[in-house]
Design an enzyme around this catalytic site. Structure first.
Site, PDB file in Angstrom:
ATOM      1  N   ASP A  76       0.834  -1.203   0.000  1.00  0.00           N
ATOM      2  CA  ASP A  76       0.000   0.000   0.000  1.00  0.00           C
ATOM      3  C   ASP A  76       0.869   1.254   0.000  1.00  0.00           C
ATOM      4  OD1 ASP A  76       0.686  -0.956   2.656  1.00  0.00           O
ATOM      5  OD2 ASP A  76      -0.533   0.670   3.482  1.00  0.00           O
ATOM      6  N   GLU A 142      -0.208  -1.438   5.602  1.00  0.00           N
ATOM      7  CA  GLU A 142       0.814  -1.032   6.567  1.00  0.00           C
ATOM      8  C   GLU A 142       0.646   0.408   7.011  1.00  0.00           C
ATOM      9  OE1 GLU A 142       4.397   0.602   8.292  1.00  0.00           O
ATOM     10  OE2 GLU A 142       3.536   1.258   6.394  1.00  0.00           O
TER      11      GLU A 142
HETATM   12 ZN   LIG Z   1       6.498   2.371   4.483  1.00  0.00          ZN
END
Ligand SMILES: [Zn+2]
Length: 389
Positions: A76, A142
């Site tokens: 991401d 994340e």
């Molecule tokens: Zn990162």
């Protein structure tokens, strides 16, 4: 140079940057890498996240048996912000005249992710890995909660892992310990009433302001710090409540952001919040709820291990420098992936891109640095496993 030409190496990074995985759509990145791996005879499994059919991790493996070296990067990226502030198209990898490749995720951290993936292909093709397993773990989510890494941990993908490398942008220093983060929402529930008859209601704002006042006072007494990571931090950053001036508010909430250290960790903050909640509730008719919706533990290792040493040796050699071994105030997926590991566990965060480029407008990675990291990882991962006894 290995099996993949420079042109192919750039093309693959460019393809991955074009996938707009802004805290979603990681499945598309996972499918792209899975297809790439399969054309080099590397098996890769998609691990779907529970709450969405567009979000997934990818796990690929080469080699066999112990030791198991985990390598990881997130798929991401953060939002572009106002695109008009960009001098380059955010989702098109563009080289400038100084050898920099621009694009959202070029530093944080699609160059690191792709460099790891390509090193796996190079190692597989060269048949140089004599022992052990390399487990590639590409994660979703994340940047917000590390939901992808949490899923991998829960499913047991870390159970047999003996060392972990995360390719977050840190080309100027190798990180082996980092702070944790927490976001806590404090909700105060009251009962609405017209402001002319406040006795019929209960004001939700008052206990919340008491809470904020008390917790700040209590936290100001905390004087714990860590040699490497400094002090923990706590800030109330958002407050909301009420909808019109002549109504008693039935709802108010506040958000807090914390940066945690092993000596004052996430659990200690929860205890602090619960303590203040009880104090406010005892003093009034308040009804407060504490919701820790982001909860990523600090990661602490001693750095006394051969993987960190070897990583520094390779970094120093490839870039002709003396790399600093350091701590970071930022958090990574290691908060979940390292759960239950002790502080002797070999953890290395080292990847292409300057730390300061993360989340920036016109984000970039130097092309040379990206390409060099593919070779560096190829040799580091192989040599580490071949040398381990
Ligand atoms: Zn990162």
């Amino acid at each position: 140079m290995g099996v993949l030409s420079e042109k192919e190496r750039i093309k693959i990074l460019s393809d991955v940057i074009e996938i707009q995985s802004i805290n979603d759509n990681e499945l598309e990145v996972a499918q792209y890498l899975q297809k790439l791996f399969s054309s080099y005879d590397i098996k890769a499994d998609i691990v779907q996240l529970d709450d969405s059919d567009t979000r997934a991790n990818l796990v690929a493996e080469i080699g066999e048996g112990k030791p198991v070296l985990g390598v990881s990067g997130h798929m991401d990226v953060v939002t572009t912000g106002d695109v008009s502030n960009w001098n380059y198209e955010p989702f098109k990898l563009t080289e400038d005249d100084q050898g920099r490749l621009h694009g959202r995720g070029s530093a944080d951290m699609k160059s690191g992710l792709v460099a790891l993936a390509l090193s796996l292909i190079e190692i597989k093709q060269s048949s140089t890995l004599k022992k052990g397993t390399i487990r590639f773990m590409a994660t979703a989510g994340e940047e917000i909660t590390s939901s992808g890494a949490a899923k991998l941990y829960d499913e047991g993908y870390m159970n047999d892992v003996d060392a972990l490398l995360i390719a977050e942008p840190s080309q100027d220093g190798i990180v082996y310990t980092h702070k944790g983060t927490m976001d806590i929402e404090v909700i105060s529930k009251g009962k609405s009433a017209h402001s002319s008859m406040p006795e019929l209601g209960y004001n939700a704002i008052n206990p919340l302001t008491d809470f904020i006042h008390y917790i700040n006072a209590e936290y100001s007494k905390v004087d714990t710090s860590s040699e490497l990571l400094g002090t923990p931090t706590m800030n109330s950053t958002v407050i909301q409540g009420g909808d019109q001036v002549n109504s008693i508010p039935e709802y108010a909430s506040s958000l807090f952001n914390m940066r945690t250290i092993p000596e004052f960790d996430n659990k200690r903050f929860i205890e602090l919040f619960e303590k203040i909640k009880n104090k406010v509730e005892q003093e009034s008719n308040a009804s407060l709820a504490i919701n820790p919706y982001v909860n990523r533990e600090p990661v602490h290792t001693t750095g006394e291990n051969s993987f960190l040493k070897l990583s520094k040796q390779y970094g120093d050699d490839y870039f002709n420098r003396d790399l600093e071994l350091t701590a970071s105030t930022a958090t990574t997926d290691a908060s979940f992936l390292m759960k239950g590991k002790d502080d002797a566990f070999p953890f290395v965060m080292y990847g292409p891109g300057e730390t300061g480029q993360a989340h920036q407008v016109d984000e970039y990675v130097y092309k040379d640095v990206y390409l060099t990291f593919i070779d560096l990882y190829t040799n580091l991962l192989t040599d580490y496993l071949n040398q381990e006894s």
